[in-house]
Design an enzyme around this catalytic site. Structure first.
Site, short mmCIF file in Angstrom:
data_model
loop_
_atom_site.label_atom_id
_atom_site.label_comp_id
_atom_site.label_asym_id
_atom_site.label_seq_id
_atom_site.Cartn_x
_atom_site.Cartn_y
_atom_site.Cartn_z
N GLU A 54 0.82 -1.21 0.00
CA GLU A 54 0.00 0.00 0.00
C GLU A 54 0.86 1.27 0.00
O GLU A 54 0.55 2.24 -0.68
CB GLU A 54 -0.93 0.00 1.21
CG GLU A 54 -2.08 -0.99 1.14
CD GLU A 54 -3.15 -0.58 0.15
OE1 GLU A 54 -3.23 0.62 -0.19
OE2 GLU A 54 -3.92 -1.46 -0.28
N LEU A 97 12.26 4.07 -6.58
CA LEU A 97 10.81 4.16 -6.46
C LEU A 97 10.33 5.60 -6.28
O LEU A 97 9.17 5.90 -6.51
CB LEU A 97 10.31 3.31 -5.27
CG LEU A 97 10.04 1.84 -5.57
CD1 LEU A 97 9.63 1.11 -4.29
CD2 LEU A 97 8.96 1.69 -6.63
N GLY A 98 11.23 6.48 -5.82
CA GLY A 98 10.86 7.88 -5.66
C GLY A 98 10.02 8.14 -4.42
O GLY A 98 9.67 7.22 -3.68
N TYR A 99 9.69 9.41 -4.20
CA TYR A 99 8.89 9.82 -3.03
C TYR A 99 9.46 9.15 -1.77
O TYR A 99 8.80 8.37 -1.09
CB TYR A 99 7.42 9.47 -3.22
CG TYR A 99 6.79 10.13 -4.42
CD1 TYR A 99 6.31 11.44 -4.36
CD2 TYR A 99 6.69 9.46 -5.64
CE1 TYR A 99 5.74 12.05 -5.46
CE2 TYR A 99 6.13 10.07 -6.75
CZ TYR A 99 5.66 11.36 -6.67
OH TYR A 99 5.10 11.97 -7.76
N CYS A 207 -11.87 1.15 -16.14
CA CYS A 207 -12.28 2.56 -16.03
C CYS A 207 -11.04 3.44 -15.98
O CYS A 207 -10.80 4.17 -15.01
CB CYS A 207 -13.17 2.75 -14.80
SG CYS A 207 -14.02 4.34 -14.74
N CYS A 214 -15.65 0.92 -21.52
CA CYS A 214 -16.99 0.91 -20.94
C CYS A 214 -17.80 -0.33 -21.32
O CYS A 214 -18.62 -0.82 -20.53
CB CYS A 214 -17.75 2.17 -21.37
SG CYS A 214 -16.98 3.71 -20.82
N CYS A 223 -23.66 3.29 -14.73
CA CYS A 223 -22.72 4.42 -14.71
C CYS A 223 -23.38 5.65 -15.34
O CYS A 223 -23.72 5.66 -16.53
CB CYS A 223 -21.46 4.04 -15.49
SG CYS A 223 -20.28 5.40 -15.62
#
Length: 375
Positions: A54, A97-99, A207, A214, A223
């Site tokens: 996560e 991975l950065g951040y 989506c 769709c 939708c």
């Protein structure tokens, strides 16, 4: 706790109940859900593995995370191993991975889990939210996946699915309460783990932001964006300010022994704790060479001779872009001091891979290895 009044208001425009949405989405997920390493085994998930996934998936796509995932657990197989690790080792494992604040927060949170929760990831929303780097979506994702708790999530993929489902007429950032209520309404008490994963998969594979598929979407009939032919216009986007572009002079400083000077950025802030080649922003009416000499004197207290250009590296961060003009430099005099950084060190090119660097700097390292193949 689910707020029934807000949910009723959110679902009132929809021609179908939450139960119908849940059933159709779960039927689709059972056939088309992605096989991802942090979802197996499906019934007894390791909270630590879910937690790492996560955090890694914040701001980063699945295809980028996958190569890092197993390597991370080879290096830090348990929360205790992560908590006891040196931060530099954690940043090195995260390199690319950065951040990087995510890695620093993950490391600190692992220490808190050991101190406060006996090494077990907490099972309540309040306790999860108290850990560094964990917000409402991340907490909901961890707790629903690891413990099958009926908690809503609202990451980028889920947000896009729900915005189209209700044909939100404004930018998502202006209606977060409504979107949270919609997410809370859809999450199932029977299969919340699968519902949240299905929402994420639907947004990632069907989506999508551009050219949504769709005709194969399980929610096509419900939708509101599709029914009103607005799926290409929704989500509504807000005008974005121009992205600043900074020109940076960077010094690869070599001494007579062929060693290279690197410095470690302050622990907090952008790229905190990572190593880099020193330099700084070019001021108005200043040449690259003048910038490099000035910055090195201000940051490290030494004098250098600025030589030939090695490489120019263009790199984009979230809120700005940079062009790094990298020059080979010679150390003339003075002992390097950590004036505006946490540490300085002379290293050989053979040793340099031991240190965690930002992605743009790894490009410089590769250029150095090509320029000095025998170093």
């Amino acid at each position: 706790m689910i707020l029934r009044s807000s949910i009723a208001e959110t679902l009132e425009p929809l021609p179908v109940s939450a139960a119908v949405l849940q059933r159709s989405l779960l039927d689709w997920y059972d056939r088309h859900g992605r096989d991802l390493p942090w979802r197996t085994p499906p019934d007894v998930l390791d909270p630590y593995r879910v937690w790492v996934s996560e955090i890694a998936l914040q701001q980063t796509q699945v295809k980028t995370v996958l190569p890092y995932y197993q390597r991370w657990f080879d290096r830090f197989p348990t929360i205790a191993d992560l908590a006891q690790a040196d931060l530099q080792a954690v940043l090195k494992a995260w390199e690319g991975l950065g951040y990087y604040s995510r890695a620093r927060n993950l490391h600190r949170a692992a220490q808190l889990v050991m101190e406060r929760h006996g090494g077990q990831f907490p099972r309540t929303l309040a306790e999860a939210l108290a850990l560094p780097g964990i917000g409402r979506t991340t907490a909901g994702g961890i707790l629903s996946s690891a413990f099958n708790l009926p908690l809503p999530i609202l990451d980028g993929n889920v947000k896009r699915v729900l915005v189209r489902l209700i044909a939100l007429p404004v930018a998502p950032a202006k209606a977060l309460d409504r979107l949270w209520a919609a997410s809370e309404a859809v999450v199932s008490f029977d299969r919340p783990r699968d519902l949240n994963q299905a929402l994420m998969d639907l947004g990632a594979t069907v989506c999508t932001a551009r050219k949504p598929a769709c005709l194969v979407c399980p929610w096509m009939a419900y939708c509101q964006a599709y029914q009103t032919n607005q799926q290409q216009q929704i989500p509504v986007s807000e005008p974005k300010a121009p992205i600043p572009h900074k020109v940076i002079g960077v010094a690869v400083i070599r001494n007579p022994q062929g060693q290279i000077l690197i410095d470690r950025r302050p622990a907090e802030g952008l790229l905190g704790g990572l190593w880099e080649f020193p330099g700084g922003k070019v001021e108005p009416n200043e040449s690259i060479a003048e910038c490099i000499r000035r910055e090195i004197q201000e940051e490290l207290g030494i004098e250098i001779a600025v030589g030939e250009e090695l490489i120019v590296v263009d790199h984009a961060y979230t809120h700005f872009k940079v062009s790094l003009h990298v020059h080979l430099c010679e150390h003339l005099q003075g002992e390097p001091q950590a004036i505006e950084c946490d540490e300085v060190r002379w290293v050989t090119l053979a040793e340099i891979d031991q240190f965690p660097f930002p992605k743009a700097n790894t490009t410089i390292i590769e250029a150095l290895k090509q320029r000095f193949p025998d170093a």
